[in-house]
Design an enzyme around this catalytic site. Structure first.
Site, PDB file in Angstrom:
ATOM      1  N   HIS A 375       0.797  -1.190  -0.065  1.00  0.00           N
ATOM      2  CA  HIS A 375       0.046  -0.027   0.077  1.00  0.00           C
ATOM      3  C   HIS A 375       0.950   1.265  -0.081  1.00  0.00           C
ATOM      4  O   HIS A 375       1.878   1.328   0.895  1.00  0.00           O
ATOM      5  CB  HIS A 375      -0.868   0.034   1.327  1.00  0.00           C
ATOM      6  CG  HIS A 375      -1.962   1.180   1.059  1.00  0.00           C
ATOM      7  ND1 HIS A 375      -3.312   0.946   0.421  1.00  0.00           N
ATOM      8  CD2 HIS A 375      -1.894   2.408   1.584  1.00  0.00           C
ATOM      9  CE1 HIS A 375      -3.667   1.858   0.274  1.00  0.00           C
ATOM     10  NE2 HIS A 375      -3.074   3.063   1.169  1.00  0.00           N
ATOM     11  N   ALA A 376       0.831   2.091  -0.669  1.00  0.00           N
ATOM     12  CA  ALA A 376       1.529   3.344  -1.069  1.00  0.00           C
ATOM     13  C   ALA A 376       1.721   4.111  -0.014  1.00  0.00           C
ATOM     14  O   ALA A 376       0.621   4.341   0.549  1.00  0.00           O
ATOM     15  CB  ALA A 376       1.242   4.103  -2.405  1.00  0.00           C
ATOM     16  N   HIS A 405       0.321  11.642  -5.681  1.00  0.00           N
ATOM     17  CA  HIS A 405      -0.293  11.636  -4.621  1.00  0.00           C
ATOM     18  C   HIS A 405       0.534  11.710  -3.368  1.00  0.00           C
ATOM     19  O   HIS A 405       0.865  12.643  -2.361  1.00  0.00           O
ATOM     20  CB  HIS A 405      -1.264  10.747  -4.221  1.00  0.00           C
ATOM     21  CG  HIS A 405      -1.923  10.625  -2.987  1.00  0.00           C
ATOM     22  ND1 HIS A 405      -2.861  11.172  -2.608  1.00  0.00           N
ATOM     23  CD2 HIS A 405      -1.477  10.096  -1.928  1.00  0.00           C
ATOM     24  CE1 HIS A 405      -3.405  11.075  -1.237  1.00  0.00           C
ATOM     25  NE2 HIS A 405      -2.405  10.219  -0.807  1.00  0.00           N
ATOM     26  N   GLU A 406       1.688  10.849  -3.594  1.00  0.00           N
ATOM     27  CA  GLU A 406       2.774  10.509  -2.491  1.00  0.00           C
ATOM     28  C   GLU A 406       3.667  11.673  -2.370  1.00  0.00           C
ATOM     29  O   GLU A 406       3.986  12.170  -1.478  1.00  0.00           O
ATOM     30  CB  GLU A 406       3.275   9.247  -2.863  1.00  0.00           C
ATOM     31  CG  GLU A 406       2.606   7.769  -2.652  1.00  0.00           C
ATOM     32  CD  GLU A 406       1.685   7.862  -1.488  1.00  0.00           C
ATOM     33  OE1 GLU A 406       2.006   8.439  -0.222  1.00  0.00           O
ATOM     34  OE2 GLU A 406       0.586   7.217  -1.277  1.00  0.00           O
ATOM     35  N   HIS A 409       2.565  14.277  -0.303  1.00  0.00           N
ATOM     36  CA  HIS A 409       3.238  14.193   1.020  1.00  0.00           C
ATOM     37  C   HIS A 409       4.398  14.554   1.407  1.00  0.00           C
ATOM     38  O   HIS A 409       4.730  15.346   2.180  1.00  0.00           O
ATOM     39  CB  HIS A 409       2.887  12.849   1.490  1.00  0.00           C
ATOM     40  CG  HIS A 409       1.431  12.199   1.720  1.00  0.00           C
ATOM     41  ND1 HIS A 409       0.676  12.803   2.224  1.00  0.00           N
ATOM     42  CD2 HIS A 409       0.720  11.280   1.048  1.00  0.00           C
ATOM     43  CE1 HIS A 409      -0.655  12.232   2.188  1.00  0.00           C
ATOM     44  NE2 HIS A 409      -0.659  11.372   1.531  1.00  0.00           N
ATOM     45  N   GLU A 433      -3.381  14.907   2.372  1.00  0.00           N
ATOM     46  CA  GLU A 433      -4.122  13.921   1.163  1.00  0.00           C
ATOM     47  C   GLU A 433      -4.220  14.793   0.009  1.00  0.00           C
ATOM     48  O   GLU A 433      -4.394  14.043  -1.193  1.00  0.00           O
ATOM     49  CB  GLU A 433      -5.198  13.258   1.817  1.00  0.00           C
ATOM     50  CG  GLU A 433      -5.124  12.225   3.045  1.00  0.00           C
ATOM     51  CD  GLU A 433      -3.733  11.313   2.790  1.00  0.00           C
ATOM     52  OE1 GLU A 433      -3.573  11.010   1.622  1.00  0.00           O
ATOM     53  OE2 GLU A 433      -3.297  10.740   3.938  1.00  0.00           O
ATOM     54  N   HIS A 534      -6.623   0.561   5.497  1.00  0.00           N
ATOM     55  CA  HIS A 534      -6.502   1.223   6.566  1.00  0.00           C
ATOM     56  C   HIS A 534      -7.259   0.756   7.930  1.00  0.00           C
ATOM     57  O   HIS A 534      -7.092   1.558   9.041  1.00  0.00           O
ATOM     58  CB  HIS A 534      -7.301   2.711   6.318  1.00  0.00           C
ATOM     59  CG  HIS A 534      -6.508   3.373   4.912  1.00  0.00           C
ATOM     60  ND1 HIS A 534      -6.598   2.826   3.588  1.00  0.00           N
ATOM     61  CD2 HIS A 534      -5.938   4.299   4.726  1.00  0.00           C
ATOM     62  CE1 HIS A 534      -5.966   3.323   2.768  1.00  0.00           C
ATOM     63  NE2 HIS A 534      -5.406   4.484   3.391  1.00  0.00           N
ATOM     64  N   TYR A 544      -9.462  11.446   3.404  1.00  0.00           N
ATOM     65  CA  TYR A 544      -9.415  11.239   1.984  1.00  0.00           C
ATOM     66  C   TYR A 544     -10.772  11.517   1.415  1.00  0.00           C
ATOM     67  O   TYR A 544     -10.861  12.201   0.422  1.00  0.00           O
ATOM     68  CB  TYR A 544      -9.323   9.734   1.594  1.00  0.00           C
ATOM     69  CG  TYR A 544      -8.051   8.928   2.072  1.00  0.00           C
ATOM     70  CD1 TYR A 544      -6.805   9.274   1.751  1.00  0.00           C
ATOM     71  CD2 TYR A 544      -8.011   7.874   3.137  1.00  0.00           C
ATOM     72  CE1 TYR A 544      -5.702   8.987   1.948  1.00  0.00           C
ATOM     73  CE2 TYR A 544      -6.757   7.295   3.651  1.00  0.00           C
ATOM     74  CZ  TYR A 544      -5.924   7.860   3.145  1.00  0.00           C
ATOM     75  OH  TYR A 544      -4.556   7.098   3.705  1.00  0.00           O
TER      76      TYR A 544
END
Ligand code: X8Z
Ligand code: ZN
Length: 635
Positions: A375-376, A405-406, A409, A433, A534, A544
């Site tokens: 999971h990323a 997306h990552e 962060h 997020e 999650h 999210y």
């Protein structure tokens, strides 16, 4: 001011923080406690230190020093924790799991004590703004809190590690358990690509077997962590989660529902149209009008995003292809090239490059020789610009989006890592997020064409509707799922839903919000929420949902900053330094101010607001309403 009076010495000792658990085989001394200098671990836990005389009130200065000390301690502890977590997630074994559990136990022990000690400052007058914010953030900083009973704390830490491990190692090995085993990546591939009802069903049912053994562990997690949350003054763990939004938990519950109310009509229109298309594909008997859609037909294990079945719902045939996957494969894009492409978007805004260590330390692809959590995720392991991502990248558009997306962060981390530990967070978790996702809204067909990933641009109204449909299948489809995961956990954690109804209540919510149903009969032997990362990983999920709304709000503001004037869905901020500056200003704030201040800095608004996502999808919405005329919508 001189603070060396005996009374103050006793008071200071009482305010000192619990020591960090000593290394294995070396118990901390429980005797002869003195007040340690700031930054060093005190000699004994507060329970064993002289009690604070009741008549002595701590001062604002005591509170400030306490806050400083907590930030220093937390940084040290969090570095240790994320190091252990990183090792565990990139190499799941009993040893790394136990190692991470030990560190988590230590952190939870520290937090339990520190939060209780911070309560002493509750009525202190004249606290400066940073101190009171720090004390507030301390209380809500962890998604898992343990009670002070060391045995329960150890049990909780071990359960948490096991749950995530069960998910990471999860495999389905055929109906009799003797076939070739498939992990989540392989099963997800079936969900995305197969159009055979029974094949999809088997992949779906197969993956949902991996979470059955989680049930007793999850029950214990709920019970122990609630005890922990209650010890530090929350009704339950869910109330703690909801208290992390700069408003009372009840107000946040209403806020989430208000936002859902804004977007639900758009979702309903999409649902109605997609169901009709699925009925054409699989038959009216399998997908009846006016009923929830079977959850395995939407191209994704959790039916959370539906973009993988775009070809089944494509509004207009014969338009230029929007299929980026095909080009990524054809051009043999590897993981590094995909991440470099993501980085290039951020640097085009004038943001800095990723550090060299990012390239050396990240996990980009799935190792062949060991179990990992695929999971990323994105990390700053040492809270010091030690940026990484952990993914199992494949050459797909979905992964290209996840990379952005990552990196969102990581760019948050890189702009706030010099702040005190408790400020090294997003303004709220939804902001964190939303950053990378907001940028992906600028990945327009012309940008993709520029990269060579699209051959032709979509043309005219038909091209636009196709494009918007593709976006909506990802962004709009997700909204109810984003909300319901924690609606379920809030109910479970509050005790309103009992263990004997865990699965039933999960499906009640999936039906209510998403309008999907379990494709086969479920029972309380199943634990379907655990089949979503999650839940076993104990990561709150409402973030999210907020992010799906915030990212459009951010996008609109960044487009305004860039001076863009046309319709929102046409805007791209790629290459715009002004937009980059505005974004950076917000990133640098971290959690130092309540989120409305951060939102205002970027957008001028102080409220989360779904009007931007509605504005963005206005053309598609009108088209959907036209298509749905005469249909039996809803479920
Ligand atoms: O978990 C994630 C990210 C890491 S924070 C990959 N997402 C949610 C999910 O996969 O369920 C991003 C979208 C929603
Ligand atoms: Zn994320």
């Amino acid at each position: 001011m001189n603070r060396t009076s005996p009374v103050m010495q006793i008071l200071r000792a009482a305010l000192a923080i619990v020591p960090l658990v000593a290394s294995p085989g070396c118990a901390p001394s429980a005797h002869g406690s003195t007040t340690p200098p700031p930054g060093e671990p005190p000699a004994a836990p507060p329970s064993e230190q002289p009690q604070k005389p009741t008549e002595v009130q701590p001062t604002a200065e005591d509170a400030r020093q306490f806050a400083t000390r907590v930030n220093e301690d937390l940084k040290r502890l969090w570095v240790k924790q994320s190091t252990a977590e990183w090792i565990k997630s990139t190499y799941i074994t009993d040893d790394t799991e136990r190692n991470a559990a030990t560190v988590n136990e230590e952190v939870m022990g520290y937090l339990n004590q520190a939060i209780k000690q911070a309560a002493r400052f509750k009525d202190v007058q004249g606290l400066d703004a940073d101190t009171s914010r720090t004390l507030h953030l301390l209380r809500v900083s962890s998604a898992l809190v343990a009670p002070s009973d060391p045995q329960k704390r150890a049990e909780l830490a071990s359960i948490a590690a096991k749950l995530e491990g069960l998910y990471g190692k999860g495999k389905y090995c055929g109906k009799d358990g003797k076939g070739t085993c498939k992990d989540l990546e392989e099963l997800s591939d079936v969900m995305a690509k197969s159009r055979k009802y029974d094949e999809l069903l088997e992949a779906w049912v197969g993956w949902h077997t991996i979470s059955q053994p989680m049930r007793p562990l999850y029950e214990r997690l709920v019970s122990i962590s609630n005890e922990g949350a209650q010890e530090i003054g929350f009704a339950d763990l869910g109330a703690l989660w909801r208290s992390n939004y700069d408003m009372p938990p009840e107000a946040f519950e209403k806020e989430a529902q208000r936002l859902w109310g804004q977007v639900k009509p758009l979702y309903d229109d999409l649902h109605c149209y997609v169901r009709a298309r699925l009925a054409k594909q699989y038959g009216e008997d399998k997908v009846p009008a006016g009923k929830p859609i079977p959850a395995h037909l939407l191209g994704n294990m959790w039916a959370q995003e539906w973009n993988n079945i775009y070809n089944l719902v494509e509004p207009y045939k014969g338009q230029p292809s929007l299929d980026v996957d095909a080009e990524l494969t054809k051009q043999k894009y590897d993981a590094i090239r995909m991440v470099k492409t993501g980085e290039a978007f951020f640097t085009s805004l004038g943001l800095k490059s990723l550090p060299q260590t990012f390239w050396e330390r990240s996990q980009f692809t799935k190792p062949r020789d060991r179990e990992v959590v695929c999971h990323a995720s994105a990390w700053d392991v040492t809270y010091d610009n030690d940026l990484r991502i952990k993914m199992c990248i494949k050459p797909t558009e979905e992964d290209l989006v996840t990379i952005h997306h990552e990196l969102g962060h990581d760019y948050y981390y890189t702009y706030y890592y010099t702040l005190p530990a408790l400020y090294q967070q997003g303004a709220n978790d939804g902001f964190h997020e939303a950053i990378g996702d907001a940028l992906t809204l600028s990945i327009t067909p012309s940008y993709l064409k520029q990269l060579g990933l699209l051959k032709e641009l979509p043309k005219g109204d038909k091209g636009l509707i196709n494009l918007q449909m593709k976006d909506a299948m990802e962004k709009v489809a997700f909204l109810p799922f984003g909300l319901l995961v924690d609606q379920w956990r809030w109910e479970v954690l509050s005790g309103r839903v009992k263990p004997e109804d865990y699965n039933k209540s999960w499906w009640a919510l999936r039906e209510k919000y998403q309008g999907v149903r379990a494709p086969v009969e479920r029972s309380e032997k199943d634990f379907d929420p655990g089949a979503k990362y999650h839940v076993p990983a104990n990561v709150p999920y409402t973030r999210y949902f907020l992010a799906r709304i915030l990212q459009f709000q951010f996008h609109r503001a960044l487009c305004q900053a860039a001076g863009f004037q046309g319709p929102l869905h046409e805007c791209s901020i790629y290459g715009n330094k002004e937009a980059g500056k505005r974004l950076q200003a917000m990133l640098e704030m971290g959690a130092s101010k309540p989120w409305p201040d951060a939102l205002q800095a970027l957008t001028g608004q102080r409220e989360m607001d779904a009007s931007a996502i509605l504005e963005y999808f206005a053309p598609l919405r009108a088209w959907l309403q036209e298509q749905n005329k005469g249909q039996k919508c809803g479920w």
